[in-house]
Every structure is written in C-alpha cells, then in structure tokens.
Design a protein around this motif. Sequence first.
Motif, PDB file in Angstrom:
ATOM      1  N   UNK A 147       0.815  -1.185   0.000  1.00 50.00           N
ATOM      2  CA  UNK A 147       0.000   0.000   0.000  1.00 50.00           C
ATOM      3  C   UNK A 147       0.866   1.259   0.000  1.00 50.00           C
ATOM      4  N   UNK A 148       2.018   1.185   0.630  1.00 47.56           N
ATOM      5  CA  UNK A 148       2.875   2.366   0.671  1.00 47.56           C
ATOM      6  C   UNK A 148       3.298   2.770  -0.745  1.00 47.56           C
ATOM      7  N   UNK A 149       3.629   1.807  -1.570  1.00 50.06           N
ATOM      8  CA  UNK A 149       4.016   2.127  -2.951  1.00 50.06           C
ATOM      9  C   UNK A 149       2.846   2.685  -3.746  1.00 50.06           C
ATOM     10  N   UNK A 150       1.644   2.189  -3.461  1.00 48.36           N
ATOM     11  CA  UNK A 150       0.449   2.717  -4.116  1.00 48.36           C
ATOM     12  C   UNK A 150       0.280   4.192  -3.757  1.00 48.36           C
ATOM     13  N   UNK A 151       0.457   4.514  -2.493  1.00 53.98           N
ATOM     14  CA  UNK A 151       0.343   5.913  -2.064  1.00 53.98           C
ATOM     15  C   UNK A 151       1.400   6.788  -2.729  1.00 53.98           C
ATOM     16  N   UNK A 152       2.615   6.255  -2.874  1.00 55.04           N
ATOM     17  CA  UNK A 152       3.669   6.996  -3.567  1.00 55.04           C
ATOM     18  C   UNK A 152       3.283   7.220  -5.021  1.00 55.04           C
ATOM     19  N   UNK A 153       2.756   6.187  -5.665  1.00 57.10           N
ATOM     20  CA  UNK A 153       2.313   6.324  -7.062  1.00 57.10           C
ATOM     21  C   UNK A 153       1.219   7.385  -7.183  1.00 57.10           C
ATOM     22  N   UNK A 154       0.243   7.343  -6.285  1.00 58.74           N
ATOM     23  CA  UNK A 154      -0.841   8.319  -6.336  1.00 58.74           C
ATOM     24  C   UNK A 154      -0.328   9.730  -6.072  1.00 58.74           C
ATOM     25  N   UNK A 155       0.596   9.870  -5.125  1.00 63.08           N
ATOM     26  CA  UNK A 155       1.171  11.190  -4.833  1.00 63.08           C
ATOM     27  C   UNK A 155       1.945  11.729  -6.028  1.00 63.08           C
ATOM     28  N   UNK A 156       2.545  10.827  -6.807  1.00 62.11           N
ATOM     29  CA  UNK A 156       3.295  11.219  -7.999  1.00 62.11           C
ATOM     30  C   UNK A 156       2.384  11.350  -9.218  1.00 62.11           C
ATOM     31  N   UNK A 157       1.084  11.202  -9.002  1.00 61.38           N
ATOM     32  CA  UNK A 157       0.085  11.300 -10.063  1.00 61.38           C
ATOM     33  C   UNK A 157       0.261  10.208 -11.122  1.00 61.38           C
ATOM     34  N   UNK A 158       0.778   9.056 -10.699  1.00 61.50           N
ATOM     35  CA  UNK A 158       0.931   7.912 -11.591  1.00 61.50           C
ATOM     36  C   UNK A 158      -0.156   6.892 -11.246  1.00 61.50           C
ATOM     37  N   UNK A 159      -1.370   7.216 -11.645  1.00 61.45           N
ATOM     38  CA  UNK A 159      -2.526   6.398 -11.296  1.00 61.45           C
ATOM     39  C   UNK A 159      -2.443   5.020 -11.944  1.00 61.45           C
ATOM     40  N   UNK A 160      -1.944   4.956 -13.163  1.00 57.71           N
ATOM     41  CA  UNK A 160      -1.849   3.655 -13.841  1.00 57.71           C
ATOM     42  C   UNK A 160      -0.921   2.706 -13.091  1.00 57.71           C
ATOM     43  N   UNK A 161       0.188   3.222 -12.562  1.00 60.39           N
ATOM     44  CA  UNK A 161       1.088   2.373 -11.771  1.00 60.39           C
ATOM     45  C   UNK A 161       0.394   1.917 -10.490  1.00 60.39           C
ATOM     46  N   UNK A 162      -0.340   2.822  -9.865  1.00 64.03           N
ATOM     47  CA  UNK A 162      -1.078   2.463  -8.654  1.00 64.03           C
ATOM     48  C   UNK A 162      -2.106   1.375  -8.964  1.00 64.03           C
ATOM     49  N   UNK A 163      -2.835   1.526 -10.067  1.00 60.02           N
ATOM     50  CA  UNK A 163      -3.825   0.523 -10.445  1.00 60.02           C
ATOM     51  C   UNK A 163      -3.173  -0.823 -10.728  1.00 60.02           C
ATOM     52  N   UNK A 164      -2.019  -0.814 -11.363  1.00 61.31           N
ATOM     53  CA  UNK A 164      -1.312  -2.066 -11.649  1.00 61.31           C
ATOM     54  C   UNK A 164      -0.920  -2.774 -10.351  1.00 61.31           C
ATOM     55  N   UNK A 165      -0.523  -2.007  -9.346  1.00 62.27           N
ATOM     56  CA  UNK A 165      -0.168  -2.609  -8.059  1.00 62.27           C
ATOM     57  C   UNK A 165      -1.407  -3.120  -7.317  1.00 62.27           C
ATOM     58  N   UNK A 166      -2.532  -2.452  -7.520  1.00 60.88           N
ATOM     59  CA  UNK A 166      -3.750  -2.802  -6.793  1.00 60.88           C
ATOM     60  C   UNK A 166      -4.537  -3.943  -7.432  1.00 60.88           C
ATOM     61  N   UNK A 167      -4.363  -4.177  -8.709  1.00 63.61           N
ATOM     62  CA  UNK A 167      -5.117  -5.229  -9.399  1.00 63.61           C
ATOM     63  C   UNK A 167      -5.018  -6.594  -8.714  1.00 63.61           C
TER      64      UNK A 167
ATOM     65  N   UNK B  69      -9.316  -8.570  -1.685  1.00 59.19           N
ATOM     66  CA  UNK B  69      -8.829  -7.873  -0.504  1.00 59.19           C
ATOM     67  C   UNK B  69      -9.618  -6.567  -0.383  1.00 59.19           C
ATOM     68  N   UNK B  70     -10.415  -6.391   0.676  1.00 58.85           N
ATOM     69  CA  UNK B  70     -11.306  -5.241   0.733  1.00 58.85           C
ATOM     70  C   UNK B  70     -10.585  -3.895   0.722  1.00 58.85           C
ATOM     71  N   UNK B  71      -9.446  -3.799   1.383  1.00 58.77           N
ATOM     72  CA  UNK B  71      -8.759  -2.511   1.398  1.00 58.77           C
ATOM     73  C   UNK B  71      -8.036  -2.247   0.085  1.00 58.77           C
ATOM     74  N   UNK B  72      -7.522  -3.291  -0.551  1.00 57.31           N
ATOM     75  CA  UNK B  72      -6.968  -3.130  -1.886  1.00 57.31           C
ATOM     76  C   UNK B  72      -8.024  -2.676  -2.866  1.00 57.31           C
ATOM     77  N   UNK B  73      -9.224  -3.244  -2.727  1.00 60.61           N
ATOM     78  CA  UNK B  73     -10.332  -2.855  -3.584  1.00 60.61           C
ATOM     79  C   UNK B  73     -10.752  -1.412  -3.325  1.00 60.61           C
ATOM     80  N   UNK B  74     -10.771  -1.017  -2.058  1.00 62.54           N
ATOM     81  CA  UNK B  74     -11.153   0.359  -1.724  1.00 62.54           C
ATOM     82  C   UNK B  74     -10.149   1.352  -2.305  1.00 62.54           C
ATOM     83  N   UNK B  75      -8.853   1.050  -2.196  1.00 62.99           N
ATOM     84  CA  UNK B  75      -7.846   1.922  -2.789  1.00 62.99           C
ATOM     85  C   UNK B  75      -7.959   1.929  -4.308  1.00 62.99           C
ATOM     86  N   UNK B  76      -8.275   0.772  -4.900  1.00 64.33           N
ATOM     87  CA  UNK B  76      -8.458   0.713  -6.345  1.00 64.33           C
ATOM     88  C   UNK B  76      -9.633   1.607  -6.752  1.00 64.33           C
TER      89      UNK B  76
END
Length: 92
Positions: A1-21, A28-35
């Motif tokens: 999740x920390x890397x997802x937050x870094x991706x989102x902070x860097x405005x790299x939503x596609x990278x965040x989505x790839x990590x969350x898929x 995973x309910x929290x992974x789904x919520x972040x997705x």
Amino acid sequence: MARVLVDLAANDVEAALARLDPLACANDPYGMAFQALALGVVGRLSERDAVLRRLPRDDLALDGLVAALGGAAKVHAGGSVNERCEWGRGAT
C-alpha cells in the motif's frame, strides 16, 4: 500500500492501479477500496462502481469508506463481478 500511495502522490494512477489489481482480484477489501479511489481520481467511475459493488457489506469501516468515496447506496445494488479481474482470467 505504501508504494500505491507513492504512485498516487506522484500522479501515476496507472502504476497504482497495476499494483492494486492483484489485491482487488483476490478480493482484498482494502486493496479494492484503494483501487476504487484511484479509479475515481481519473474519472473511471463505472469501473470504480464495479469495484465498490464487490466490497463486503457487513464491515462498518468499509461502509463508511464507500460512502466517502462517493459510492453511496446505488453502488451496493447490482453485479458482483469486477470485469478487470475476469479479463485477467481469460473471460471475454
């Protein structure tokens, strides 16, 4: 999740989505919520709603999170399949 937050902070939503898929496909309910959050940020609202529909309904913390994400009641009524996960399994 920390890397997802870094991706989102860097405005790299596609990278965040790839990590969350993988988390979302594993239900995973929290992974789904972040997705859902990431999908909402980029305006992919129908995909966001599909993810939110799959969240468990008996978790008060998740219910509050869904409401905060803009899902409200309409998201909880309907299908139970996230098309992205199904595509990854070879479904058409």
